[in-house]
Structure formats: structure tokens, C-alpha cells
Design a protein around this motif. Structure first.
Motif, PDB file in Angstrom:
ATOM      1  N   LYS A  22     -10.853  -9.445   3.974  1.00 53.43           N
ATOM      2  CA  LYS A  22      -9.842  -8.410   4.170  1.00 53.43           C
ATOM      3  C   LYS A  22     -10.225  -7.474   5.313  1.00 53.43           C
ATOM      4  N   LYS A  23      -9.201  -7.024   6.040  1.00 49.90           N
ATOM      5  CA  LYS A  23      -9.450  -6.204   7.223  1.00 49.90           C
ATOM      6  C   LYS A  23      -8.233  -5.335   7.509  1.00 49.90           C
ATOM      7  N   GLY A  24      -8.454  -4.103   7.935  1.00 50.41           N
ATOM      8  CA  GLY A  24      -7.376  -3.214   8.315  1.00 50.41           C
ATOM      9  C   GLY A  24      -6.765  -2.480   7.134  1.00 50.41           C
ATOM     10  N   ILE A  25      -5.810  -1.618   7.431  1.00 53.67           N
ATOM     11  CA  ILE A  25      -5.132  -0.846   6.396  1.00 53.67           C
ATOM     12  C   ILE A  25      -3.624  -1.000   6.512  1.00 53.67           C
ATOM     13  N   LEU A  26      -2.981  -0.867   5.365  1.00 53.73           N
ATOM     14  CA  LEU A  26      -1.520  -0.799   5.285  1.00 53.73           C
ATOM     15  C   LEU A  26      -1.156   0.596   4.799  1.00 53.73           C
ATOM     16  N   ILE A  27      -0.340   1.300   5.559  1.00 52.10           N
ATOM     17  CA  ILE A  27       0.150   2.627   5.184  1.00 52.10           C
ATOM     18  C   ILE A  27       1.606   2.482   4.773  1.00 52.10           C
ATOM     19  N   ILE A  28       1.940   2.963   3.581  1.00 53.74           N
ATOM     20  CA  ILE A  28       3.308   2.845   3.066  1.00 53.74           C
ATOM     21  C   ILE A  28       3.938   4.237   2.998  1.00 53.74           C
ATOM     22  N   GLY A  29       5.103   4.389   3.644  1.00 57.08           N
ATOM     23  CA  GLY A  29       5.798   5.666   3.718  1.00 57.08           C
ATOM     24  C   GLY A  29       5.828   6.161   5.149  1.00 57.08           C
ATOM     25  N   ALA A  30       6.937   6.788   5.561  1.00 58.80           N
ATOM     26  CA  ALA A  30       7.085   7.177   6.968  1.00 58.80           C
ATOM     27  C   ALA A  30       7.683   8.577   7.120  1.00 58.80           C
ATOM     28  N   GLY A  31       7.258   9.506   6.239  1.00 56.89           N
ATOM     29  CA  GLY A  31       7.684  10.893   6.358  1.00 56.89           C
ATOM     30  C   GLY A  31       6.704  11.703   7.194  1.00 56.89           C
ATOM     31  N   PRO A  86      -4.760  -6.497   4.027  1.00 63.62           N
ATOM     32  CA  PRO A  86      -5.524  -5.292   4.356  1.00 63.62           C
ATOM     33  C   PRO A  86      -6.642  -5.057   3.339  1.00 63.62           C
ATOM     34  N   LYS A  87      -7.646  -4.322   3.755  1.00 65.05           N
ATOM     35  CA  LYS A  87      -8.717  -3.935   2.842  1.00 65.05           C
ATOM     36  C   LYS A  87      -8.277  -2.786   1.940  1.00 65.05           C
ATOM     37  N   VAL A  88      -7.421  -1.907   2.475  1.00 61.78           N
ATOM     38  CA  VAL A  88      -6.997  -0.693   1.765  1.00 61.78           C
ATOM     39  C   VAL A  88      -5.507  -0.469   1.990  1.00 61.78           C
ATOM     40  N   VAL A  89      -4.805   0.022   0.951  1.00 60.97           N
ATOM     41  CA  VAL A  89      -3.435   0.512   1.078  1.00 60.97           C
ATOM     42  C   VAL A  89      -3.447   2.023   0.884  1.00 60.97           C
ATOM     43  N   LEU A  90      -2.885   2.741   1.846  1.00 60.14           N
ATOM     44  CA  LEU A  90      -2.692   4.187   1.730  1.00 60.14           C
ATOM     45  C   LEU A  90      -1.233   4.449   1.391  1.00 60.14           C
ATOM     46  N   ASN A  91      -1.006   5.029   0.226  1.00 62.03           N
ATOM     47  CA  ASN A  91       0.341   5.328  -0.250  1.00 62.03           C
ATOM     48  C   ASN A  91       0.696   6.767   0.084  1.00 62.03           C
ATOM     49  N   VAL A  92       1.560   6.953   1.087  1.00 62.88           N
ATOM     50  CA  VAL A  92       2.121   8.270   1.395  1.00 62.88           C
ATOM     51  C   VAL A  92       3.641   8.207   1.260  1.00 62.88           C
ATOM     52  N   ALA A  93       4.102   7.353   0.346  1.00 65.77           N
ATOM     53  CA  ALA A  93       5.526   7.277   0.013  1.00 65.77           C
ATOM     54  C   ALA A  93       5.823   8.348  -1.042  1.00 65.77           C
ATOM     55  N   LEU A  94       6.897   8.171  -1.800  1.00 63.49           N
ATOM     56  CA  LEU A  94       7.239   9.143  -2.836  1.00 63.49           C
ATOM     57  C   LEU A  94       6.379   8.914  -4.076  1.00 63.49           C
TER      58      LEU A  94
END
Length: 403
Positions: free
Chosen positions: A6-15, A82-90
Motif C-alpha cells: 500500500k502507498k499514498g493517501i486517499l482524502i474523502i471530502g472537498a469542503g 492507499p495506505k491511509v484514508v483521511l475522512n474530511v467528509a460529513l
């Protein structure tokens, strides 16, 4: 679960918070290796992508996802690996994203605890219940890596690990002294903000929760470099985890500043039903009043350029050290225009987005490696405190007199 490739990050949410967190992740690309930003509205991701390219000449990837759909999330995570998911959604979407992460062997980070879309209540219970899903796969789910919750928990952890033998009293003080020029606007998602402020207050004392009426308790607090501001007691999510994790604690409260105009507008809207969260019929169509109100209010992400002033958020902590009473104030001051110059966002987004990146970085590089669902105060505070200094959120400690 195989995770070694696993490599990289996924960021979810676009506010607004995502715009800052994604920008700061791009500034730390040597850690994250590759970045993908995904949201229901692809154009929002593309706008952030373009801004980062123009600002710091780094290319990130974008994708489209409905974070309410666990199976779709699983497919996207498997595709990107991805190695990590960052949740900045609702916060309504915390559980679906957590389930997708545990199903794919991916670390998870968020900034706010779960809130049911149909009930004005937020709590960690349903996220904590997923501990085994992560622990048995040697995964981390870091809960609440924003500012409050987030940095406030790190401040308390730092005090517990370095300044006190026992912490007995905590008051979290949150001041936004910024001025955006609008008669009424919210500095983050209007639904979340107004539901939070209009709800009953609550604080923890002597092992039990004490409930108050909305904005019933007020103190006038002297915020360093800002001055005296009226501050109102609210219930805030970090109280739940800190009251559980800080042993010897006798009381913890949370206060936030509001101007008279904000309170008057909010009370008026509540009195006419505009803060309602249940559907009503309007001209043959079903609408949720607070969702309709959100479409009328300024987008929080648009406030950055016009907002001036500062925020000051910190923790007043009292307890015992070497048999003597001690009291300190650990706080951080952020300037709206300085935040905008760096990330094109105002301080409320900046002070949440930067810690979101820091927590993600510490999990990604395995500086923080506790497994299961963990709140931020459970970790060693010093690495996060050092990153705050390096990433644009310098903090201060003030010794205080004990009354």
C-alpha cells in the motif's frame, strides 16, 4: 490482510477543511508519496486540485465517490490501494468510510465523530464499537484529528505526560474573533454548526453528565492577544473521550465565543423552524429546513478572503504536580489573513485541516502505531506538538494563578 504494497493517501471530502488538509498533504508529499482527493462533486475536487497546482506546483489526483455507499468506497480504495484514508467528509459518513477501510485493510483518520443524519446527537459509541474490526487486522482508526476535537486532546495529553501528575479540571476555550462582514454566516458546515450550537449544553463533573439549556452558561474570558469575549458552554465531542481517558479528572467543560448578532439570528431561525432536521412539505415537495437554510447561507469555504482577525483555542488545565496545585493555559493563535495567504482558507478551516494532515502523517509514517479505534489523547503527544510548530500552528503555554 495484505498491506505491504500500500502507498499514498486517499482524502474523502472537498469542503473548506479538505482544501487545507489536501494542500498541507501536498506540502508534505515526501511523506505521503501520492495523493488522491475524492468527493461526490468532482468539480470541487478539481477546484482544489487546480488551486494546489497554481499555489505550490504539485499535481494531485482526483476521483468521484458517494461516501454514503460502502461498496463504492471499497471499490475505490481497492483501485487506489492507499495506505491511509483521511475522512474530511460529513460526520454522517464516518461509519461507511470506516467499514470500507476495515474491509480493505486501510488505516483511517477523521476529524469529527459520528452524527446520525436524523438525530441531532453526536457520539463515539458506534465508532468505538468498530475497535475489533481494526485491531484484529493490525490497523489504526484515529478518531478526531482536527482542532477541537484533535489539538485540544493533544494539549491535554501533553500536559498529562509532561506537566502534571494528576489532571483534575479542564476547560476548553474556543474563540473566533474573526469578522467576515456578513450579517450571518457559519464558519464551517451550517448544518453541523447550527445543530451543535442550538442543542442543550452538557459537561462532565464527578463522574456524571450535567445538562444545561442551550447557551445557558456564559463566562467572560480573557483570551491572550484578543481580549475579553463572552463564551458559552456547549457540549463538544472531545468531552466524551477525555472524560473517559484522563484518569483522576473531576470536571471537564467546553466554551465557545459567539457575538450577539450570531445568537440573535440563530434564535430567530430556530423560533420559526428553520433549524429543523425533519422533512416538511413545501408546495408539494419534501424539504429539510436546515438543509434549505444551508443553501441560502454563504459557503464557509468562500469566507477566507474577506475574514480578518484571529482565533484562539486552548485548554485551561488544573491539577497536581509534586504534591502542589498547578494551573496552565495551553493555546494556539491563528490569523485569518495569514491562513488565507498560505492555503486560500480562513482559520476555522485551517486549524482543522492542518491537524488532520498531521494526524494522518503520524499514522502514515508509523510514528503513531496504536491499533484499533483510538482517540488522539491516547498517543504520545510530543510528535504532534512538534509538527504543530513546524506546520503553521505554533502553540504557547501560560502559567496561571489558582483562585
Amino acid at each position: 490482510m495484505q498491506k505491504q504494497n500500500k502507498k499514498g493517501i486517499l482524502i474523502i471530502g472537498a469542503g473548506g477543511v479538505s482544501a487545507v488538509a489536501t494542500m498541507k498533504c501536498a506540502m508534505n508529499l515526501d511523506t505521503f508519496e501520492k495523493i488522491t482527493l475524492a468527493s461526490r462533486t468532482l468539480s470541487k475536487c478539481e477546484n482544489i486540485q487546480k488551486n494546489i497546482k497554481n499555489k505550490i506546483n504539485i499535481k494531485i489526483n482526483v476521483d468521484q465517490i458517494d461516501a454514503d455507499k460502502t461498496n463504492d468506497l471499497i471499490e475505490l480504495i481497492k483501485k487506489l490501494n492507499p495506505k491511509v484514508v483521511l475522512n474530511v467528509a460529513l460526520p454522517y459518513q464516518d461509519l461507511t468510510i470506516m467499514d470500507a477501510c476495515s474491509a480493505t485493510g486501510t488505516h483511517y483518520i477523521d476529524t469529527a465523530n459520528y452524527e446520525h443524519p436524523d438525530v441531532a446527537k453526536f457520539e463515539y459509541k458506534e465508532q468505538w464499537a468498530k475497535n475489533d474490526d481494526f485491531e484484529k487486522q493490525n490497523l489504526t482508526a484515529l478518531l478526531g484529528s482536527g482542532f477541537d476535537p484533535g489539538v485540544t486532546g493533544v494539549f491535554v495529553a501533553y500536559a498529562q505526560q509532561n506537566l502534571f501528575d494528576t489532571i483534575e479540571y479542564i476547560d476548553i476555550m474556543d474563540c473566533n474573533a474573526g469578522d467576515h462582514g456578513y450579517p450571518f454566516a457559519t464558519n464551517f458546515n451550517p448544518e453541523i454548526n447550527l445543530r451543535e450550537v442550538s442543542a442543550n449544553g452538557r459537561y462532565w463533573e464527578d463522574g456524571k453528565w450535567i445538562e444545561t439549556k442551550p447557551l445557558e452558561i456564559k463566562v467572560d474570558w480573557d483570551y491572550p492577544e484578543i481580549g475579553i469575549k463572552p463564551s458559552y458552554l456547549l457540549y463538544h465531542e472531545e468531552l466524551e473521550s477525555l472524560s473517559k481517558n484522563i484518569k483522576g479528572l473531576k470536571r471537564i467543560r467546553f466554551f465557545m465565543t459567539f457575538g450577539d448578532a450570531y445568537i440573535q439570528h440563530m434564535n430567530c431561525l430556530q423560533n420559526v423552524g428553520m433549524l429543523g432536521i425533519k422533512e416538511v412539505e413545501h408546495k408539494g415537495q419534501k424539504i429539510v429546513p436546515i438543509e434549505f437554510l444551508s443553501t441560502l447561507l454563504p459557503d464557509p469555504a468562500s469566507l477566507g478572503e474577506r475574514t480578518v482577525g484571529q482565533t484562539n483555542i486552548g485548554c485551561v488545565i488544573e491539577g497536581i504536580k509534586n504534591g502542589k496545585r498547578k494551573k496552565v493555559y495551553i493555546y494556539q493563535i491563528c490569523d485569518h489573513q495569514e491562513a488565507f495567504k498560505e492555503t486560500c482558507a480562513q482559520c476555522v478551516s485551517y486549524t482543522t485541516g492542518v491537524p488532520a494532515m498531521i494526524g494522518t502523517k503520524l499514522v502514515y509514517n508509523e510514528t503513531w502505531d496504536l491499533k484499533g479505534t483510538r482517540n488522539i489523547e491516547e498517543y504520545e503527544a510530543q510528535p504532534f506538538m512538534d509538527e504543530l510548530m513546524a506546520q503553521g500552528l505554533p502553540w504557547k503555554i501560560k502559567e496561571m494563578e489558582i483562585n
